[in-house]
Design a protein around this motif. Structure first.
Motif, PDB file in Angstrom:
ATOM      1  N   THR A   4       0.840  -1.193   0.000  1.00  0.00           N
ATOM      2  CA  THR A   4       0.000   0.000   0.000  1.00  0.00           C
ATOM      3  C   THR A   4       0.874   1.242   0.000  1.00  0.00           C
ATOM      4  N   PRO A   5       0.748   2.126  -1.007  1.00  0.00           N
ATOM      5  CA  PRO A   5       1.591   3.314  -1.043  1.00  0.00           C
ATOM      6  C   PRO A   5       1.061   4.382  -0.088  1.00  0.00           C
ATOM      7  N   ARG A   6       1.962   5.233   0.326  1.00  0.00           N
ATOM      8  CA  ARG A   6       1.548   6.407   1.086  1.00  0.00           C
ATOM      9  C   ARG A   6       1.205   7.488   0.074  1.00  0.00           C
ATOM     10  N   ILE A   7      -0.042   7.920   0.078  1.00  0.00           N
ATOM     11  CA  ILE A   7      -0.530   8.844  -0.943  1.00  0.00           C
ATOM     12  C   ILE A   7      -0.799  10.201  -0.319  1.00  0.00           C
ATOM     13  N   LEU A  23     -10.404   6.070  -2.658  1.00  0.00           N
ATOM     14  CA  LEU A  23      -9.249   5.272  -2.238  1.00  0.00           C
ATOM     15  C   LEU A  23      -9.503   4.624  -0.880  1.00  0.00           C
ATOM     16  N   GLN A  24      -9.988   5.399   0.075  1.00  0.00           N
ATOM     17  CA  GLN A  24     -10.197   4.845   1.405  1.00  0.00           C
ATOM     18  C   GLN A  24     -11.315   3.805   1.418  1.00  0.00           C
ATOM     19  N   ALA A  25     -12.312   3.993   0.561  1.00  0.00           N
ATOM     20  CA  ALA A  25     -13.376   2.990   0.467  1.00  0.00           C
ATOM     21  C   ALA A  25     -12.849   1.667  -0.062  1.00  0.00           C
ATOM     22  N   ASN A  26     -11.685   1.710  -0.705  1.00  0.00           N
ATOM     23  CA  ASN A  26     -11.070   0.497  -1.253  1.00  0.00           C
ATOM     24  C   ASN A  26      -9.817   0.093  -0.477  1.00  0.00           C
ATOM     25  N   ASP A 318     -11.925  12.979 -13.007  1.00  0.00           N
ATOM     26  CA  ASP A 318     -10.492  12.679 -12.959  1.00  0.00           C
ATOM     27  C   ASP A 318     -10.161  11.873 -11.709  1.00  0.00           C
ATOM     28  N   ALA A 319     -10.702  12.307 -10.572  1.00  0.00           N
ATOM     29  CA  ALA A 319     -10.421  11.629  -9.306  1.00  0.00           C
ATOM     30  C   ALA A 319     -10.882  10.172  -9.350  1.00  0.00           C
ATOM     31  N   VAL A 326      -5.048   3.613  -9.604  1.00  0.00           N
ATOM     32  CA  VAL A 326      -4.195   3.262  -8.458  1.00  0.00           C
ATOM     33  C   VAL A 326      -4.614   1.914  -7.879  1.00  0.00           C
ATOM     34  N   ILE A 327      -5.915   1.717  -7.735  1.00  0.00           N
ATOM     35  CA  ILE A 327      -6.417   0.474  -7.143  1.00  0.00           C
ATOM     36  C   ILE A 327      -6.000  -0.734  -7.979  1.00  0.00           C
TER      37      ILE A 327
END
Length: 701
Positions: A4-7, A23-26, A318-319, A326-327
């Motif tokens: 898991t990367p630090r984003i 991202l956090q939901a995943n 975009d997000a 990323v996922i």
């Protein structure tokens, strides 16, 4: 991803918060760094409408669609466009039940995105200073005030004045030529009901003479007002308006609107003391950068354009795309970022193309063409313009949830017009609705079919393959629908006194209509037929119902005919006609021999060609004169050494009296005519009776 990367997400606007939520939901942690304090960020921006393929799609990815509908205002999409005299010109009122692009206040959207994020997910009051690249694509972030953070993936979501973008490119924001002063009227529905009524439930634009007043109603009843001017970049600081002295500032602003209606200038007179001057900037079109390990951009930081509500929608989409990249990145995060950046740039480029098309089609209200790109875009966006999907979007899997669960039959009429006109503006004119209403209909149709329907090809708009396949079924469906809705008592020709208005050329009038009128005098003595010759406005007359039938060759101006129902008539043989004493023409003429003779062409501005065919192609020759009718061409041939090509049946009625001789063509040429009518008349008993009589008459000739 294996680890898991630090984003780190720089920017706590809708784009950055949407990315963090998905991202956090995943199961991927991300921290948002926002330069404003939590309280200061609350007051940024007004209401906006979220588009199904952009902002709403992102909320669905974040699992927030139900929360959104609990806060949304579907009826906040009404739009008024006024002149400086306060006369309402185009007005787009949201129909009951229309939830195509529901509106939400930015504060409500922000709160919704923040709800559910862990408290430490957003670091307020963090202004990025510098970025230092480390090995392996990692970065070190230095914030004003001394804080230092490291990350594996840095995402700039910090708007047009991004602190992250300079690490990629030297591209800088460019002044758009527009400066604004934002003011407001609190609780207008209570304190200034006349102004609340003027603005309505949604947005009002009054644009003229390089300036404008734009007002929008917020959920709390406040009118957010932007006073915009097309002025040099330093105007806000040199105009002498004392923004910190509201009474004097109001008077100074009103000096710029002395000849505007008081209903409009009351927006300034009754505003409160909050005045915020702003200049509008955008990034150069096509801003790009090489894919860089460990960092990227989204939203205005990547492709900032001056827009009314597209900026948030694009940033949120975009997000969503970046989060999915990323996922699903696996071991190659850089490749995932490259794919995202390609999709993001294509989407932004498609938007730029649409804005150019809007300008090309002349949708600027009241012919105001000197307000600069911002006003043009703002008028278009406020009027809910939709856009063709980019190639990247067309490659995405269908979003089934975007498709309505109920079929809106009211969309059939605009669908027919769009398929025929291939232009939002012309389709709106055709069925007498506003351009905003047609844009909304197109957006709904795109969602229903999950297809762009109209796509850009160069400077023109063309039908997608699916849209092409809909042309004939829609035409037939509308014909049947109108047949049901317009059904009347059976037509009795013996007692009817109806007048039929026909458009036809001289050939049809002489060969077909003369015997038809003779027959009608026996079976329908009180029926009248009015015949108008072909002319430039004939298609419009047919669309408006001012003419019942057009009889016209189907291979001439074929694009103009696609929206009409059609019935073919039997073809007629073409013959060459020459003077009876012509010494150089034998018993027949080949294509080559015809081409060597001086000829009379058939055509004019109204009828660009006769539509005749000769073997596998058209007729060609040494044209020395033109006539807009077959009869005129025959008259010019008489007594000369020229040749014309006319239908045999016309020659049989007129040729001998004019001293002409008919010469067969090798190969045989023919003229085909067809009847055209508006689909609403297909099942009308009287109209059907007339078409049947013409068909029978043509078959007997």
């Amino acid at each position: 991803m294996n680890t898991t990367p630090r984003i780190a997400i720089v920017g706590g606007g809708p784009g950055g918060l949407t990315l963090a939520r998905i991202l956090q939901a995943n199961g991927i942690d991300a921290v948002v760094y926002e330069r404003e304090s939590a309280d200061a960020a609350c007051g940024q921006g007004g209401a906006l409408d979220l588009h199904p393929e952009l902002g709403l799609h992102a909320l669905r990815e974040a699992g927030l669609e139900n929360d959104f509908w609990a806060r949304a205002r579907p009826r906040g999409l009404d739009v008024k466009i006024l002149g400086k005299d306060a006369t309402v010109r185009p007005q787009d009122v949201t129909p009951e039940g229309d939830t195509g692009r529901p509106e939400i206040d930015r504060l409500a959207l922000r709160d919704m995105l923040l709800d559910g994020l862990p408290p430490d997910s957003v670091r307020w009051g963090h202004t990025l200073g510098t970025v230092t690249a480390l090995e392996g694509g990692r970065h070190e972030l230095h914030f004003e005030g001394g804080a230092v953070e490291t990350c594996d993936l840095l995402i700039g979501a910090d708007g047009i004045w991004s602190r992250v973008r300079p690490t990629f490119t030297d591209a800088e924001p460019v002044y758009a030529g527009i400066s604004c002063i934002e003011i407001g009227v609190p609780e207008a529905h209570r304190t200034q009901p006349a102004l609340a009524a003027l603005v309505g439930r949604g947005t009002m634009f009054a644009l003229q003479e390089d300036k404008g007043l734009m007002a929008q109603r917020a959920a709390d009843g406040r009118l957010r007002i932007h006073i915009a001017f097309h002025v040099p970049e330093d105007w806000l600081t040199t105009n002498g308006i004392p923004y910190d002295r509201p009474e004097r500032a109001r008077a100074a602003i009103l000096e710029h609107f002395t000849d505007w209606a008081p209903q409009l200038t009351d927006l300034v007179r009754h505003c409160d003391d909050t005045m915020v001057p702003r200049r509008l900037y955008g990034l150069p079109a096509g801003t790009s950068w090489p894919t860089t390990p460990g960092r990227t951009l989204l939203g205005d930081a990547a492709h900032g354009m001056v827009s009314f509500c597209w900026g948030v929608n694009l940033a949120m989409r975009d997000a969503a795309d970046l989060a999915r990249a990323v996922i699903g990145a696996g071991d190659d995060l850089t490749a995932a970022i490259a794919g995202y950046e390609k999709t993001m740039r294509e989407r932004a480029a498609a938007m730029v193309e649409e804005l150019e098309e809007i300008t090309d089609e002349g949708t600027v209200p009241h012919h105001v063409r000197n307000l600069g790109d911002f006003f043009r875009r703002m008028a278009a966006h406020g009027r809910r313009g939709s856009r063709p999907a980019s190639s990247a979007e067309r490659s995405l899997p269908p979003v089934v949830a975007d498709r309505p669960t109920k079929i809106d039959l009211n969309l059939l009429i605009p669908l027919s017009a769009l398929l025929s006109e291939r232009s939002v503006t012309r389709a709106a004119e055709r069925i007498s609705v506003s351009q905003p209403a047609m844009s909304t209909a197109l957006a709904k149709l795109r969602r229903h079919f999950n297809d762009p329907l109209l796509v850009r090809a160069g400077r023109a708009m063309v039908l997608s393959p699916l849209a092409e396949s809909l042309v004939n079924p829609v035409k037939e469906l509308l014909g049947g629908m109108y047949g049901v809705l317009d059904r009347t008592e059976e037509f009795d020709p013996a007692t009817s006194a109806r007048t039929f208005n026909l458009i036809a050329d001289d050939y049809v009038t002489i060969v077909m209509l003369r015997p038809l009128l003779s027959e009608l005098s026996e079976v329908a003595p009180d029926v009248r037929v009015s015949v108008t010759g072909v002319h430039t406005g004939m298609f419009d007359r047919l669309r408006r119902g001012q003419s019942d039938l057009l009889i016209w060759p189907p291979n001439v101006l074929a694009d103009e005919l696609t929206s009409f129902s059609r019935g073919d008539l039997p073809p007629d043989e073409l013959v060459a006609v020459v003077d009876g004493d012509h010494p150089d023409v034998g018993p027949s003429l080949s294509r080559e021999e015809l081409a060597d003779l001086p000829g009379i062409g058939i055509g004019s501005q109204a009828t660009p060609s006769s539509g005749v065919t000769f073997g596998e192609g058209g007729l060609s020759g040494r044209t020395v004169a033109m006539s807009d009718t077959f009869v005129g061409a025959a008259c010019l041939v008489s007594g000369t050494r020229m040749v014309a090509v006319i239908p045999r049946r016309l020659f049989e009625r007129l040729g001998h009296a004019m001293g002409l001789r008919a010469v067969p063509l090798e190969p045989v040429g023919e003229l085909t005519e067809a009847m055209y009518w508006d689909p609403r008349h297909t099942a009308d008993p009287a109209h059907r009776w007339l078409r049947e009589r013409i068909q029978e008459m043509a078959a007997r000739l």
